[in-house]
Design an enzyme around this catalytic site. Structure first.
Site, PDB file in Angstrom:
ATOM      1  N   GLN A   1     107.541  31.571  18.574  1.00 27.02           N
ATOM      2  CA  GLN A   1     107.180  32.883  18.033  1.00 27.02           C
ATOM      3  C   GLN A   1     105.984  32.739  17.087  1.00 27.02           C
ATOM      4  OE1 GLN A   1     111.392  35.024  17.398  1.00 27.02           O
ATOM      5  NE2 GLN A   1     111.368  32.949  16.610  1.00 27.02           N
TER       6      GLN A   1
ATOM      7  N   LYS B   1     120.463  33.300  25.290  1.00 20.10           N
ATOM      8  CA  LYS B   1     120.496  33.214  23.832  1.00 20.10           C
ATOM      9  C   LYS B   1     121.687  32.347  23.427  1.00 20.10           C
ATOM     10  CE  LYS B   1     118.216  37.506  22.510  1.00 20.10           C
ATOM     11  NZ  LYS B   1     117.638  37.788  23.841  1.00 20.10           N
TER      12      LYS B   1
ATOM     13  N   LYS C   1     104.978  36.966  20.295  1.00 19.91           N
ATOM     14  CA  LYS C   1     104.597  37.286  18.918  1.00 19.91           C
ATOM     15  C   LYS C   1     105.819  37.230  17.997  1.00 19.91           C
ATOM     16  CE  LYS C   1     100.600  40.122  20.129  1.00 19.91           C
ATOM     17  NZ  LYS C   1      99.923  41.436  19.967  1.00 19.91           N
TER      18      LYS C   1
ATOM     19  N   HIS D   1     102.456  42.483  26.047  1.00 16.98           N
ATOM     20  CA  HIS D   1     102.009  43.720  26.673  1.00 16.98           C
ATOM     21  C   HIS D   1     100.630  44.111  26.155  1.00 16.98           C
ATOM     22  CE1 HIS D   1     106.521  44.057  26.548  1.00 16.98           C
ATOM     23  NE2 HIS D   1     106.288  44.191  27.834  1.00 16.98           N
TER      24      HIS D   1
ATOM     25  N   ARG E   1     113.659  46.929  21.092  1.00 14.66           N
ATOM     26  CA  ARG E   1     112.515  47.437  21.837  1.00 14.66           C
ATOM     27  C   ARG E   1     111.976  48.711  21.181  1.00 14.66           C
ATOM     28  NH1 ARG E   1     114.056  43.322  23.475  1.00 14.66           N
ATOM     29  NH2 ARG E   1     112.652  42.791  21.771  1.00 14.66           N
TER      30      ARG E   1
ATOM     31  N   ARG F   1     107.704  29.573  26.496  1.00 13.89           N
ATOM     32  CA  ARG F   1     107.254  30.964  26.483  1.00 13.89           C
ATOM     33  C   ARG F   1     106.697  31.250  25.090  1.00 13.89           C
ATOM     34  NH1 ARG F   1     112.048  34.522  26.718  1.00 13.89           N
ATOM     35  NH2 ARG F   1     112.086  34.138  28.956  1.00 13.89           N
TER      36      ARG F   1
ATOM     37  N   ASP G   1     116.200  31.414  24.798  1.00 12.17           N
ATOM     38  CA  ASP G   1     115.513  32.397  23.979  1.00 12.17           C
ATOM     39  C   ASP G   1     115.602  32.047  22.497  1.00 12.17           C
ATOM     40  OD1 ASP G   1     114.763  33.832  26.152  1.00 12.17           O
ATOM     41  OD2 ASP G   1     116.147  35.497  25.835  1.00 12.17           O
TER      42      ASP G   1
END
Length: 302
Positions: free
Chosen positions: A160, A97, A182, A222, A284, A179, A131
């Protein structure tokens, strides 16, 4: 659900709690999703993943860096992690980051730190993924990515799908390893889709655009519905599996991670580690409120 998400997002940004958490060690159930606080414990986890045919992208966690000393310390820790990847011979690359290495201090200072990191990684043929953070840091991050791409080809970044501008950003980076996610931050309706349906729709749209381009893409999700759709789309359009991989977070849906690897899909696990675990863990919990059970069980057991 929205109130719970907003609550944990707010906690993730609390600098007082973040500072305190560095002294606690892994608490509140964080040990389930953070691979230790030091390189040795993290490497043990990476080797276990490698034994299952799974690669790793390693994040030496760090947030709320607003002075040069902390940014330089973070840079040295990242360089040590790169050395450890080489020394241990593991299948892994770095995720970084930019705020951790000085983006909120000075743009040029951050760029110089990243040049040192990317150059060190290039010496060992290690990829560095930059990131993506919240919307306020999006353009400054992309500016540095484009600067680095002038001199290095072992660097990529994240798109994103909840942002309106993402398709244009995807086009501007069409020859760069990316990468696709969402999105994990709370953004206003002026810049981002708000409903899960809209975010999911745009996510699949961006994935399908990328899969038809001859460039490597990491699909980080996921969501089994998305994964099924990607597998079907790749098969129907004769897209080689060498063109993409699936990614998931360390500690989440571990059985599915192994199953996808066993099916012959390239798979990478996002492996966070370090003392600066608090903000990551709160996000998370915001994404998956059922993980609150981890924190509650941890507190009850103390």
């Amino acid at each position: 659900m929205s109130l719970t998400r907003d609550f944990f997002i707010a906690l993730s940004k609390n600098q007082v709690l973040n500072s305190g958490a560095k002294k606690w060690g892994l608490k509140l159930g964080a040990g389930k999703v953070v691979a230790g606080t030091d390189i040795d414990s993290m490497m043990k986890s990476v080797k276990e993943l490698n034994a299952e045919g799974i690669g790793a992208t390693i994040d030496n966690l760090g947030e709320f860096v607003f002075n040069r000393e902390e940014a330089l310390e973070a840079k040295m820790q990242i360089l040590e992690t790169i050395e450890a990847i080489q020394k241990h011979g593991v299948a892994a690359h770095m995720s970084v980051k930019l705020t951790q290495v000085g983006l909120d201090v000075d743009h040029k200072f951050c760029l110089e730190n990243m040049k040192e990191i990317v150059a060190a990684a290039a010496d060992y043929a290690i990829f560095v993924n930059i990131d993506m953070e919240d919307y306020n840091h999006l353009q400054p991050t992309l500016d540095i990515v484009h600067e680095l791409l002038k001199d290095y080809d072992n660097v990529g970044t994240v798109i994103q799908s909840y942002l309106y501008r993402s398709e244009k950003d995807l086009e501007a980076l069409q020859n760069v390893r990316l990468r696709l996610v969402k999105g994990a931050y709370k953004e206003i309706s002026e810049v981002s889709y708000q409903s899960k349906q809209d975010i999911d729709h745009n996510y699949l749209k961006l994935i399908k655009i990328r899969l038809q381009q001859d460039v490597f893409t990491s699909i980080a999700t996921h969501d089994h519905v998305v994964i099924h759709e990607v597998k079907k789309f790749a098969k129907d359009n004769n897209i080689p599996r060498s063109r993409f991989e699936f990614q998931m977070l360390y500690g989440f849906r571990s059985e599915m991670q192994k199953e996808l690897a066993q099916e012959g899909y390239a798979f990478t696990t996002y492996v966070p580690f370090g003392q600066d675990w608090y903000g990551y863990y709160m996000r998370r919990l915001a994404e998956r409120p059922q993980n609150i059970n981890l924190a509650l069980k941890s507190l009850i057991s103390k």
